[in-house]
Design a protein around this motif. Structure first.
Motif, PDB file in Angstrom:
ATOM      1  N   ILE A 129       0.833  -1.206   0.000  1.00  5.13           N
ATOM      2  CA  ILE A 129       0.000   0.000   0.000  1.00  5.13           C
ATOM      3  C   ILE A 129       0.872   1.262   0.000  1.00  5.13           C
ATOM      4  O   ILE A 129       0.622   2.203  -0.759  1.00  5.13           O
ATOM      5  N   GLY A 130       1.898   1.271   0.833  1.00  2.64           N
ATOM      6  CA  GLY A 130       2.781   2.434   0.903  1.00  2.64           C
ATOM      7  C   GLY A 130       3.540   2.659  -0.394  1.00  2.64           C
ATOM      8  O   GLY A 130       3.681   3.795  -0.854  1.00  2.64           O
ATOM      9  N   GLY A 131       4.047   1.586  -0.991  1.00  2.00           N
ATOM     10  CA  GLY A 131       4.768   1.713  -2.249  1.00  2.00           C
ATOM     11  C   GLY A 131       3.873   2.197  -3.372  1.00  2.00           C
ATOM     12  O   GLY A 131       4.266   3.057  -4.171  1.00  2.00           O
ATOM     13  N   ALA A 132       2.662   1.649  -3.443  1.00  3.19           N
ATOM     14  CA  ALA A 132       1.721   2.087  -4.475  1.00  3.19           C
ATOM     15  C   ALA A 132       1.352   3.555  -4.286  1.00  3.19           C
ATOM     16  O   ALA A 132       1.250   4.310  -5.255  1.00  3.19           O
ATOM     17  N   VAL A 177       9.395   7.858  -6.472  1.00  5.22           N
ATOM     18  CA  VAL A 177       9.090   6.643  -7.236  1.00  5.22           C
ATOM     19  C   VAL A 177      10.092   5.539  -6.923  1.00  5.22           C
ATOM     20  O   VAL A 177       9.714   4.372  -6.788  1.00  5.22           O
ATOM     21  N   ARG A 178      11.363   5.884  -6.763  1.00  2.00           N
ATOM     22  CA  ARG A 178      12.381   4.864  -6.502  1.00  2.00           C
ATOM     23  C   ARG A 178      12.098   4.133  -5.182  1.00  2.00           C
ATOM     24  O   ARG A 178      12.155   2.912  -5.122  1.00  2.00           O
ATOM     25  N   LYS A 179      11.784   4.880  -4.141  1.00  7.52           N
ATOM     26  CA  LYS A 179      11.474   4.246  -2.860  1.00  7.52           C
ATOM     27  C   LYS A 179      10.174   3.454  -2.948  1.00  7.52           C
ATOM     28  O   LYS A 179      10.026   2.423  -2.297  1.00  7.52           O
ATOM     29  N   GLY A 180       9.227   3.924  -3.738  1.00 10.54           N
ATOM     30  CA  GLY A 180       7.988   3.191  -3.931  1.00 10.54           C
ATOM     31  C   GLY A 180       8.215   1.845  -4.580  1.00 10.54           C
ATOM     32  O   GLY A 180       7.648   0.826  -4.152  1.00 10.54           O
TER      33      GLY A 180
END
Length: 55
Positions: free
Chosen positions: A21-24, A33-36
């Motif tokens: 959920i956090g990455g999305a 975006v990279r950390k996602g």
């Protein structure tokens, strides 16, 4: 399994859902975006670990 052995897969799955959920959300908002993407990869690794633990 008893004790932490029975609780660890459940905690890992909760962490995987939180990472998913956090990455999305990070990718959707284009904040980082990279950390996602890294959070999505981490979620996949956690799900793989749970699959290995339970099989």
């Amino acid at each position: 399994m008893s004790g932490i052995e029975s609780i660890a897969p459940a905690i890992a799955m909760l962490a995987a859902f939180a990472c998913l959920i956090g990455g999305a959300a990070m990718i959707w908002r284009r904040s980082d975006v990279r950390k996602g993407v890294l959070l999505l990869v981490m979620a996949a690794v956690l799900v793989g670990n749970v699959a290995i633990w339970t099989l």
